[in-house]
Design an enzyme around this catalytic site. Structure first.
Site, PDB file in Angstrom:
ATOM      1  N   HIS A   1      -9.038 -12.505 -24.367  1.00 46.41           N
ATOM      2  CA  HIS A   1      -7.767 -12.914 -23.757  1.00 46.41           C
ATOM      3  C   HIS A   1      -7.691 -14.427 -23.692  1.00 46.41           C
ATOM      4  O   HIS A   1      -8.678 -15.129 -23.955  1.00 46.41           O
ATOM      5  CB  HIS A   1      -7.641 -12.347 -22.336  1.00 46.41           C
ATOM      6  CG  HIS A   1      -8.625 -12.935 -21.371  1.00 46.41           C
ATOM      7  ND1 HIS A   1      -9.971 -12.666 -21.426  1.00 46.41           N
ATOM      8  CD2 HIS A   1      -8.457 -13.809 -20.337  1.00 46.41           C
ATOM      9  CE1 HIS A   1     -10.597 -13.318 -20.471  1.00 46.41           C
ATOM     10  NE2 HIS A   1      -9.705 -14.040 -19.792  1.00 46.41           N
TER      11      HIS A   1
ATOM     12  N   ARG B   1     -13.977 -19.927 -10.218  1.00 46.58           N
ATOM     13  CA  ARG B   1     -13.008 -20.240 -11.271  1.00 46.58           C
ATOM     14  C   ARG B   1     -11.809 -20.995 -10.725  1.00 46.58           C
ATOM     15  O   ARG B   1     -11.242 -20.613  -9.696  1.00 46.58           O
ATOM     16  CB  ARG B   1     -12.533 -18.940 -11.918  1.00 46.58           C
ATOM     17  CG  ARG B   1     -11.716 -19.163 -13.165  1.00 46.58           C
ATOM     18  CD  ARG B   1     -11.316 -17.830 -13.760  1.00 46.58           C
ATOM     19  NE  ARG B   1      -9.943 -17.552 -13.432  1.00 46.58           N
ATOM     20  CZ  ARG B   1      -9.122 -16.834 -14.180  1.00 46.58           C
ATOM     21  NH1 ARG B   1      -9.543 -16.296 -15.295  1.00 46.58           N
ATOM     22  NH2 ARG B   1      -7.886 -16.626 -13.815  1.00 46.58           N
TER      23      ARG B   1
ATOM     24  N   ASP C   1      -6.116 -17.215 -20.647  1.00 46.54           N
ATOM     25  CA  ASP C   1      -5.803 -17.021 -19.236  1.00 46.54           C
ATOM     26  C   ASP C   1      -4.307 -17.101 -18.928  1.00 46.54           C
ATOM     27  O   ASP C   1      -3.623 -18.054 -19.295  1.00 46.54           O
ATOM     28  CB  ASP C   1      -6.596 -18.012 -18.378  1.00 46.54           C
ATOM     29  CG  ASP C   1      -8.065 -17.591 -18.316  1.00 46.54           C
ATOM     30  OD1 ASP C   1      -8.324 -16.366 -18.322  1.00 46.54           O
ATOM     31  OD2 ASP C   1      -8.939 -18.467 -18.285  1.00 46.54           O
TER      32      ASP C   1
HETATM   33  C1  SIN Z   1     -12.587 -15.422 -17.427  1.00 48.25           C
HETATM   34  O1  SIN Z   1     -12.213 -14.734 -18.351  1.00 48.25           O
HETATM   35  O2  SIN Z   1     -11.809 -16.132 -16.814  1.00 48.25           O
HETATM   36  C2  SIN Z   1     -14.031 -15.391 -16.992  1.00 48.25           C
HETATM   37  C3  SIN Z   1     -14.993 -15.463 -18.101  1.00 48.25           C
HETATM   38  C4  SIN Z   1     -16.406 -15.230 -17.646  1.00 48.25           C
HETATM   39  O3  SIN Z   1     -16.630 -14.877 -16.489  1.00 48.25           O
HETATM   40  O4  SIN Z   1     -17.314 -15.396 -18.468  1.00 48.25           O
END
Ligand code: SIN
Length: 287
Positions: A104, A278, A106
């Site tokens: 994906h 994140r 984001d």
């Molecule tokens: C994400 O897709 O935002 C997280 C990726 C990950 O945790 O490695």
């Protein structure tokens, strides 16, 4: 010794060492980081142990931050930081346990998807937990001419709900999935974005679809659109476009969502814990 920038692969990624992000970077150092970000698309800052406040401060230098829709897992005192984790407290996940479990980019289901994402390693599992990235500029350039002609000027339909997407699976770790995704469908109308996106800073064209959120093609019957999407999805993750990041303690990663796709590859099982913090920076409307 000053900042050192070293490529991580032939396709994507550079490692930045010799800086301490928790201390304010001066304008020249920040411009060097920005230049490397546009050139390498994935940056790995080694030996950073940023607390949520410092992560927010550094992320905000790239633009306004987004507060994730899944508020349950945002830190209460730093709501721009979302926790990704398979850890449990009283049997309940302390973070999103299945974030990014298929290819994906984001928040492509929004009118203005994320410009970049920053992910700070908090706890790493003993095994697995890699993040894979694929360069969509190279993927677009390598498409056969007939496919380029078929997607020129076309827009893909993006939808956040896993319930609306037969290509993805709902993780058994995600007990709230049905309620969460139904809520997302109610909150977000589907959006259409160009399949070939122009990067607003470099001008490069890239492929802007991925199997997690792109579920159809505007003004094209599924009989034609779904096989075309299958072709694009199979093409875009060819090995020559991919860099796979093996995390180390202290890594802070940032990546450019406008020209790559990514995927949390999993491969660890509770009580082996993976926890990440994140942040995402708001981007512009794709064109
Ligand atoms: C994400 O897709 O935002 C997280 C990726 C990950 O945790 O490695």
């Amino acid at each position: 010794m000053g900042m050192r920038i070293a490529p991580l692969s032939d396709v994507l990624g550079a490692e930045i060492a010799g800086i301490d992000i928790a201390r304010e970077l001066d304008a020249a150092a920040f411009e060097a980081v920005r230049g490397a970000f546009l050139r390498y698309r994935v940056l790995v800052f080694r030996d950073q142990y940023l607390g949520p406040g410092d992560q927010v401060a550094f992320s905000a230098r790239f633009g306004p931050l987004e507060e994730h829709d899944n508020r349950r897992y945002n830190l209460p005192d730093q709501p721009h930081v979302m926790v990704l984790s398979n850890d449990l407290r009283d049997g309940e996940p302390v973070g999103v346990p299945d974030a990014g479990d298929s290819w994906h980019t984001d928040l492509s289901f929004k009118e203005t998807p994320s410009l970049c994402t920053l992910l700070q390693a908090v706890t790493l599992p003993r095994e697995g937990g890699d993040t894979a990235f694929a360069c969509m500029t190279r993927a677009y350039a390598a498409l056969p001419a007939d496919i380029k002609a078929r997607i020129a000027g076309r827009r893909a339909i993006h939808n956040p709900s896993k319930l609306a997407n037969p290509r993805v699976e709902i993780s058994p770790l995600r007990k709230d999935a049905a309620a969460f995704y139904s809520g997302q469908s109610a909150r977000f109308a589907e959006v259409a974005h160009p399949i070939v996106r122009t990067h607003p800073e470099t001008g490069e064209k890239s492929l802007y679809v991925q199997p997690r959120f792109a579920i159809g093609i505007e003004d094209m019957d599924d009989a034609e659109a779904q096989p075309l999407l299958d072709t694009l999805f199979a093409h875009q993750t060819r090995a020559e476009f991919v860099y796979r990041h093996r995390w180390r303690d202290g890594d802070l990663l940032m990546w450019d969502n406008r020209c790559l796709i990514h995927y949390a590859t999993g491969g660890y099982v509770y009580p082996d814990i993976r926890t990440m913090h994140r942040t995402t920076v708001l981007g512009d409307r794709p064109y």
